[in-house]
Design an enzyme around this catalytic site. Structure first.
Site, mmCIF file in Angstrom:
data_model
loop_
_atom_site.group_PDB
_atom_site.id
_atom_site.type_symbol
_atom_site.label_atom_id
_atom_site.label_comp_id
_atom_site.label_asym_id
_atom_site.label_seq_id
_atom_site.Cartn_x
_atom_site.Cartn_y
_atom_site.Cartn_z
ATOM 1 N N TYR A 133 16.505 6.471 -0.129
ATOM 2 C CA TYR A 133 16.631 7.204 -1.388
ATOM 3 C C TYR A 133 17.857 8.112 -1.471
ATOM 4 O O TYR A 133 18.083 8.745 -2.500
ATOM 5 C CB TYR A 133 15.351 7.992 -1.674
ATOM 6 C CG TYR A 133 14.224 7.089 -2.109
ATOM 7 C CD1 TYR A 133 14.267 6.430 -3.331
ATOM 8 C CD2 TYR A 133 13.122 6.868 -1.282
ATOM 9 C CE1 TYR A 133 13.253 5.588 -3.728
ATOM 10 C CE2 TYR A 133 12.098 6.021 -1.674
ATOM 11 C CZ TYR A 133 12.170 5.380 -2.899
ATOM 12 O OH TYR A 133 11.156 4.534 -3.287
ATOM 13 N N ASP B 149 17.042 1.476 6.368
ATOM 14 C CA ASP B 149 16.540 0.687 5.250
ATOM 15 C C ASP B 149 17.574 -0.360 4.835
ATOM 16 O O ASP B 149 18.555 -0.602 5.539
ATOM 17 C CB ASP B 149 16.143 1.602 4.082
ATOM 18 C CG ASP B 149 14.940 1.077 3.317
ATOM 19 O OD1 ASP B 149 15.134 0.171 2.488
ATOM 20 O OD2 ASP B 149 13.814 1.563 3.546
ATOM 21 N N ASP B 150 17.336 -0.974 3.706
ATOM 22 C CA ASP B 150 18.165 -2.052 3.176
ATOM 23 C C ASP B 150 19.647 -1.673 3.177
ATOM 24 O O ASP B 150 20.010 -0.571 2.767
ATOM 25 C CB ASP B 150 17.688 -2.338 1.747
ATOM 26 C CG ASP B 150 18.361 -3.530 1.117
ATOM 27 O OD1 ASP B 150 19.054 -4.272 1.825
ATOM 28 O OD2 ASP B 150 18.170 -3.720 -0.099
ATOM 29 N N LYS C 53 9.153 -1.604 8.454
ATOM 30 C CA LYS C 53 8.809 -1.534 7.033
ATOM 31 C C LYS C 53 9.095 -2.907 6.436
ATOM 32 O O LYS C 53 10.244 -3.331 6.329
ATOM 33 C CB LYS C 53 9.641 -0.461 6.326
ATOM 34 C CG LYS C 53 9.399 -0.383 4.819
ATOM 35 C CD LYS C 53 10.312 0.661 4.180
ATOM 36 C CE LYS C 53 10.171 0.680 2.667
ATOM 37 N NZ LYS C 53 11.109 1.670 2.043
ATOM 38 N N ASP D 180 8.905 -5.336 3.182
ATOM 39 C CA ASP D 180 8.947 -5.052 1.745
ATOM 40 C C ASP D 180 8.953 -6.343 0.919
ATOM 41 O O ASP D 180 9.195 -7.432 1.446
ATOM 42 C CB ASP D 180 10.205 -4.234 1.456
ATOM 43 C CG ASP D 180 10.089 -3.380 0.199
ATOM 44 O OD1 ASP D 180 9.097 -3.508 -0.538
ATOM 45 O OD2 ASP D 180 11.016 -2.574 -0.043
ATOM 46 N N CYS E 41 4.770 -3.105 2.020
ATOM 47 C CA CYS E 41 5.304 -2.530 0.793
ATOM 48 C C CYS E 41 5.503 -3.661 -0.220
ATOM 49 O O CYS E 41 5.901 -4.767 0.152
ATOM 50 C CB CYS E 41 6.628 -1.839 1.082
ATOM 51 S SG CYS E 41 7.280 -0.844 -0.258
ATOM 52 N N ARG F 53 2.273 0.976 1.385
ATOM 53 C CA ARG F 53 2.763 1.646 0.185
ATOM 54 C C ARG F 53 1.773 1.372 -0.938
ATOM 55 O O ARG F 53 1.449 0.223 -1.224
ATOM 56 C CB ARG F 53 4.135 1.116 -0.191
ATOM 57 C CG ARG F 53 4.590 1.586 -1.583
ATOM 58 C CD ARG F 53 5.053 2.996 -1.602
ATOM 59 N NE ARG F 53 6.324 3.054 -0.916
ATOM 60 C CZ ARG F 53 7.468 2.608 -1.466
ATOM 61 N NH1 ARG F 53 7.497 2.123 -2.680
ATOM 62 N NH2 ARG F 53 8.569 2.663 -0.779
ATOM 63 N N ASP G 71 8.130 2.166 -6.300
ATOM 64 C CA ASP G 71 9.105 3.116 -5.749
ATOM 65 C C ASP G 71 9.120 4.413 -6.555
ATOM 66 O O ASP G 71 9.048 4.394 -7.786
ATOM 67 C CB ASP G 71 10.507 2.524 -5.789
ATOM 68 C CG ASP G 71 10.785 1.603 -4.622
ATOM 69 O OD1 ASP G 71 9.861 1.305 -3.857
ATOM 70 O OD2 ASP G 71 11.957 1.174 -4.474
#
Length: 368
Positions: free
Chosen positions: A71, A102-103, A208, A210, A251, A266, A270
């Site tokens: 984020y 993350d990504d 994680k 997703d 997620c 999750r 988002d």
């Protein structure tokens, strides 16, 4: 309260609808359902919790506390960003158990072991994180494949196909269409096993995963398996590759078919630095949407898994940051920070430290 539910969520999930005609409510479903009554004083949450308790799911492990890159940096994250925040955790004395990339570290969706030009070495980065007394975590979207990826170019037979024989369309994001990996194809299966076994061997033990809905889409698969069977088998494959001690967060997942597969889940779309989702669409990123859905699914916490309300954002640029922090804290779920830590003001540091402290589990507490 009266409740209608899928008899076996691992096999079939019916759509259940309530409509009102002339003041009379009617319940319709397109598949078998069970019906039950709940007389307790705790309303809808109590009825759902009572139903969940009948499933007798083993109590989930406590969640570690997390710092996540998403984020603040989104897909532009660099290895240097990770190092900066790793140092800041020490400077600010934040009780972060897991540093989760993350990504953005990978070259393309599907090419998980090929780095983008902004990262030098996954293994060396994991070593650095662990040398500072923290655990290394990483993001993947195991069932998504980008059309421009090496995987799609060299192995089109590894993709789920539609009725015309074209790659199944799994949505549109990152400014391009998305395909679905066919986890029932033996070579695709071996590839995905190798991805997670490699990441685990490099020192990552928090995963994680997703956009998991893609693995449960209807389509033509190599083995002929139905979508839910293929989905659950795919998650089981990931669990086997990472081992029972690794922490697995789901997620963007189909909720009921995921029961019994994850440590944490999750339970909302988002969040975002802004409050209102785009065009008022509560499936899109926004604090309102995440609060609304997360509150509605609070009954799942510690019954099906540890709820992940999504990340805390406490930097001054975040709209209504006080309200969002209060929601994250009230859930009692997975506590994760997702700010550039050096951008936090006094309130942001104090709030981040307090929420992470409330979720921190010492190493002897079973979070590993």
């Amino acid at each position: 309260m009266r409740l209608w539910a899928a008899p076996d969520p691992a096999v079939s999930v019916p759509s259940i609808r309530l409509t009102v005609h002339d003041g009379r409510a009617e319940i319709n479903a397109d598949g078998p359902v069970t019906e039950s009554a709940h007389a307790g004083p705790d309303g809808i949450q109590g009825a759902l919790a009572a139903w969940a308790d009948t499933l007798a799911i083993p109590a989930p492990r406590p969640a570690p506390t997390v710092w996540c890159s998403w984020y603040e940096y989104f897909t532009a994250v660099t290895e240097d960003d990770i190092h900066e925040n790793l140092r800041a955790m020490d400077t600010l004395e934040l009780p972060v158990d897991v540093v989760q990339i993350d990504d953005g570290y990978q070259s393309a969706l599907g090419d998980w072991l090929t780095l983008s030009g902004r990262f030098r070495s996954r293994a060396a980065l994991a070593d650095t994180i662990r040398a500072r007394g923290r655990r290394a975590g990483i993001w993947t979207a195991p069932f998504l494949v980008a059309p421009h990826s090496e995987l799609a170019a060299h192995h089109p037979e590894w993709l789920v196909h539609d009725e015309r024989g074209a790659p199944l369309h799994a949505g549109h994001n990152w400014d391009h269409d998305l395909y679905t990996l066919d986890i029932t194809h033996p070579e695709a299966r071996s590839y995905l096993t190798g991805v997670y076994a490699t990441l685990r061997a490099e020192g990552y033990d928090y995963f994680k995963t997703d956009f998991l809905y893609a693995g449960a889409l209807d389509g033509a698969r190599h083995s002929g398996a139905d979508a839910l069977t293929a989905y659950r088998d795919g998650i089981a494959l990931i669990r086997e590759a990472i081992g029972p001690d690794a922490y697995l967060l789901g997620c963007g997942a189909p909720v009921l078919p995921s029961i019994g597969l994850f440590d944490a889940m999750r339970v909302s779309p988002d969040t975002a630095p802004h409050r209102r989702p785009e065009a008022g669409d509560h499936s899109q990123p926004g604090q309102d949407a995440a609060e609304f859905t997360g509150t509605g699914r609070q009954w799942q916490h510690r019954r099906l898994w540890i709820n992940d309300p999504d990340c805390l954002m406490a930097r001054p640029a975040v709209e209504t940051r006080e309200q969002w922090a209060a929601h994250v804290e009230a859930t009692g779920g997975l506590m994760a920070s997702s700010d550039r830590l050096l951008s936090l003001d006094e309130w942001g540091v104090a709030t981040t430290r307090r929420l992470l402290s409330s979720g921190h589990v010492p190493a002897s507490g079973g979070a590993a």
